[in-house]
Motif scaffolding. Structure first.
Motif, mmCIF file in Angstrom:
data_model
loop_
_atom_site.group_PDB
_atom_site.id
_atom_site.type_symbol
_atom_site.label_atom_id
_atom_site.label_comp_id
_atom_site.label_asym_id
_atom_site.label_seq_id
_atom_site.Cartn_x
_atom_site.Cartn_y
_atom_site.Cartn_z
ATOM 1 N N ALA A 193 -7.685 8.368 11.167
ATOM 2 C CA ALA A 193 -7.014 7.216 10.583
ATOM 3 C C ALA A 193 -7.296 7.171 9.086
ATOM 4 O O ALA A 193 -8.377 7.535 8.628
ATOM 5 C CB ALA A 193 -7.493 5.936 11.252
ATOM 6 N N ALA A 194 -6.303 6.725 8.323
ATOM 7 C CA ALA A 194 -6.470 6.628 6.871
ATOM 8 C C ALA A 194 -5.469 5.624 6.318
ATOM 9 O O ALA A 194 -4.413 5.384 6.919
ATOM 10 C CB ALA A 194 -6.275 7.989 6.216
ATOM 11 N N PHE A 195 -5.795 5.074 5.156
ATOM 12 C CA PHE A 195 -4.870 4.197 4.453
ATOM 13 C C PHE A 195 -4.218 4.972 3.315
ATOM 14 O O PHE A 195 -4.873 5.785 2.655
ATOM 15 C CB PHE A 195 -5.595 2.969 3.898
ATOM 16 N N PRO A 196 -2.950 4.745 3.058
ATOM 17 C CA PRO A 196 -2.279 5.448 1.961
ATOM 18 C C PRO A 196 -2.705 4.915 0.608
ATOM 19 O O PRO A 196 -3.077 3.741 0.472
ATOM 20 C CB PRO A 196 -0.796 5.146 2.227
ATOM 21 N N ASN A 197 -2.662 5.795 -0.395
ATOM 22 C CA ASN A 197 -2.900 5.330 -1.753
ATOM 23 C C ASN A 197 -1.611 4.721 -2.305
ATOM 24 O O ASN A 197 -0.599 4.638 -1.592
ATOM 25 C CB ASN A 197 -3.427 6.467 -2.641
ATOM 26 N N ALA A 198 -1.611 4.330 -3.557
ATOM 27 C CA ALA A 198 -0.451 3.649 -4.127
ATOM 28 C C ALA A 198 0.792 4.537 -4.123
ATOM 29 O O ALA A 198 1.897 4.082 -3.789
ATOM 30 C CB ALA A 198 -0.776 3.188 -5.552
ATOM 31 N N GLU A 200 1.470 7.080 -2.123
ATOM 32 C CA GLU A 200 1.922 7.289 -0.748
ATOM 33 C C GLU A 200 2.585 6.033 -0.192
ATOM 34 O O GLU A 200 3.583 6.113 0.528
ATOM 35 C CB GLU A 200 0.740 7.726 0.108
ATOM 36 N N SER A 201 2.044 4.870 -0.532
ATOM 37 C CA SER A 201 2.664 3.615 -0.090
ATOM 38 C C SER A 201 4.065 3.489 -0.659
ATOM 39 O O SER A 201 4.990 3.011 0.018
ATOM 40 C CB SER A 201 1.807 2.413 -0.536
ATOM 41 N N ALA A 202 4.247 3.949 -1.901
ATOM 42 C CA ALA A 202 5.565 3.890 -2.524
ATOM 43 C C ALA A 202 6.559 4.782 -1.792
ATOM 44 O O ALA A 202 7.723 4.414 -1.593
ATOM 45 C CB ALA A 202 5.462 4.294 -3.991
ATOM 46 N N VAL A 203 6.097 5.973 -1.369
ATOM 47 C CA VAL A 203 6.972 6.881 -0.621
ATOM 48 C C VAL A 203 7.422 6.238 0.687
ATOM 49 O O VAL A 203 8.592 6.304 1.065
ATOM 50 C CB VAL A 203 6.242 8.211 -0.323
ATOM 51 N N PHE A 204 6.498 5.578 1.378
ATOM 52 C CA PHE A 204 6.796 4.981 2.672
ATOM 53 C C PHE A 204 7.476 3.620 2.558
ATOM 54 O O PHE A 204 7.925 3.066 3.561
ATOM 55 C CB PHE A 204 5.513 4.823 3.490
ATOM 56 N N PHE A 206 5.927 0.847 1.632
ATOM 57 C CA PHE A 206 4.984 -0.197 2.021
ATOM 58 C C PHE A 206 4.737 -1.137 0.839
ATOM 59 O O PHE A 206 4.474 -0.681 -0.280
ATOM 60 C CB PHE A 206 3.637 0.399 2.449
ATOM 61 N N THR A 207 4.786 -2.418 1.072
ATOM 62 C CA THR A 207 4.421 -3.382 0.031
ATOM 63 C C THR A 207 2.912 -3.563 -0.037
ATOM 64 O O THR A 207 2.372 -3.988 -1.059
ATOM 65 C CB THR A 207 5.102 -4.739 0.289
ATOM 66 N N SER A 208 2.237 -3.265 1.057
ATOM 67 C CA SER A 208 0.770 -3.242 1.110
ATOM 68 C C SER A 208 0.372 -2.111 2.041
ATOM 69 O O SER A 208 1.124 -1.758 2.963
ATOM 70 C CB SER A 208 0.216 -4.577 1.596
ATOM 71 N N PRO A 209 -0.800 -1.495 1.831
ATOM 72 C CA PRO A 209 -1.196 -0.338 2.644
ATOM 73 C C PRO A 209 -1.238 -0.656 4.138
ATOM 74 O O PRO A 209 -1.705 -1.715 4.558
ATOM 75 C CB PRO A 209 -2.597 -0.005 2.115
ATOM 76 N N MET A 210 -0.728 0.253 4.938
ATOM 77 C CA MET A 210 -0.756 0.132 6.391
ATOM 78 C C MET A 210 -1.429 1.369 6.968
ATOM 79 O O MET A 210 -1.384 2.443 6.354
ATOM 80 C CB MET A 210 0.669 -0.007 6.950
ATOM 81 N N PRO A 211 -2.080 1.253 8.146
ATOM 82 C CA PRO A 211 -2.773 2.414 8.727
ATOM 83 C C PRO A 211 -1.836 3.603 8.936
ATOM 84 O O PRO A 211 -0.686 3.442 9.370
ATOM 85 C CB PRO A 211 -3.281 1.873 10.067
ATOM 86 N N CYS A 212 -2.341 4.779 8.627
ATOM 87 C CA CYS A 212 -1.587 6.022 8.781
ATOM 88 C C CYS A 212 -2.438 7.050 9.524
ATOM 89 O O CYS A 212 -3.627 6.834 9.769
ATOM 90 C CB CYS A 212 -1.187 6.574 7.415
ATOM 91 N N LEU A 213 -1.809 8.167 9.868
ATOM 92 C CA LEU A 213 -2.505 9.285 10.482
ATOM 93 C C LEU A 213 -2.661 10.393 9.441
ATOM 94 O O LEU A 213 -1.661 10.855 8.879
ATOM 95 C CB LEU A 213 -1.734 9.820 11.688
ATOM 96 N N LEU A 214 -3.888 10.804 9.183
ATOM 97 C CA LEU A 214 -4.147 11.917 8.277
ATOM 98 C C LEU A 214 -4.410 13.154 9.122
ATOM 99 O O LEU A 214 -5.378 13.203 9.882
ATOM 100 C CB LEU A 214 -5.343 11.622 7.387
ATOM 101 N N PHE A 234 0.845 10.780 7.718
ATOM 102 C CA PHE A 234 1.986 10.340 8.504
ATOM 103 C C PHE A 234 1.905 8.827 8.721
ATOM 104 O O PHE A 234 0.840 8.311 9.084
ATOM 105 C CB PHE A 234 2.017 11.050 9.858
ATOM 106 N N ARG A 235 3.000 8.145 8.527
ATOM 107 C CA ARG A 235 2.978 6.693 8.662
ATOM 108 C C ARG A 235 2.754 6.289 10.117
ATOM 109 O O ARG A 235 3.407 6.780 11.031
ATOM 110 C CB ARG A 235 4.262 6.066 8.119
#
Length: 247
Positions: A193-198, A200-204, A206-214, A234-235
């Protein structure tokens, strides 16, 4: 297809990989990246053997292996046709993103953010190679049906496949490797599990970081040479891994 299958196959004499295995992996890669779609008819054994200058037994061996893998099926007088894949995503065998999307009935696409030949001491250490070794550094955004699902940062040892440095890598890298004598054999993979950086959040979106799969993967060819190291984020709200475990 723009070109007939026979014009897309590349039988190499400068590799120890048997011809039947070269062809099997190349056809499998075409099915994985959508070049060959469900329902497409493969050339008759006799015709393909004649066109490639091979024995019919070699082609029979290729088709038999593809059938065992569930990629093609016999269809009477039509010979063999590409089989529609089961809609299951799994990690019990080596797949690339393109094949994963195909298995889920989605259209895969990619945007290449960066592609450059570099040296990197830390990456060389992961590969167990000298610090001056050159790698292809590839950053891609991966999409399923137009939805951003992953951001991948990868490095490839181009000594074993120099053509990667000039190839169009918006499609399947694994298909390119297979068609140039460097088909993958196995990988070592971890998921956390991992949180996206800024960025990566922009690519997905996301307005705020959400849990992702690394997902971290080390991939090896059939000669046990390490070809790839990739870290893919992966989101978590749109991507699921399923797997079957046997006792």
């Amino acid at each position: 297809m723009t070109l007939p299958l026979v014009d897309r196959l590349n039988v190499r004499a400068d590799t120890a990989m048997p011809i039947y295995l070269q062809l099997e992996e190349q056809v499998a890669a075409m099915i994985a990246d959508g070049t060959l779609g469900a329902g497409d008819t493969l050339p008759a054994e006799r015709h393909l053997a004649s066109a490639l200058g091979l024995s019919r037994n070699t082609v029979q061996r290729v088709y038999a292996a593809l059938r065992r893998r569930g990629l093609v099926m016999a269809h009477g007088r039509l010979g063999y046709v590409v089989q529609k894949p089961a809609a299951v995503s799994g990690i019990n065998r080596l797949k690339g993103f393109t094949e994963e999307m195909m298995a889920l009935g989605r259209r895969a696409s990619s945007r290449v953010v960066e592609s450059a030949v570099v040296t990197d001491r830390s990456i060389a250490s992961i590969f167990g190679l000298p610090s001056e070794t050159e790698f292809l550094h590839l950053v891609r955004e991966r999409y399923g049906d137009g939805t951003p699902l992953a951001r991948e940062v990868a490095w490839y040892n181009i000594e074993y496949c120099p053509s990667l440095a000039q190839a169009d890598l918006s499609g399947s890298v694994y298909a390119h490797l297979a068609s140039h004598g460097a088909a993958l054999g196995h990988c070592e993979q971890s998921i956390e599990a991992a949180f996206p950086n800024a960025a990566e959040s922009a690519v997905f979106g996301f307005t705020s970081p959400m849990p992702c799969l690394l997902i971290k993967r080390r991939s090896f060819d059939q000669k046990e040479r390490m070809i790839e190291y990739v870290e893919g984020l992966f989101r978590g709200d749109a991507y699921t891994y399923r797997m079957t475990l046997e006792a």
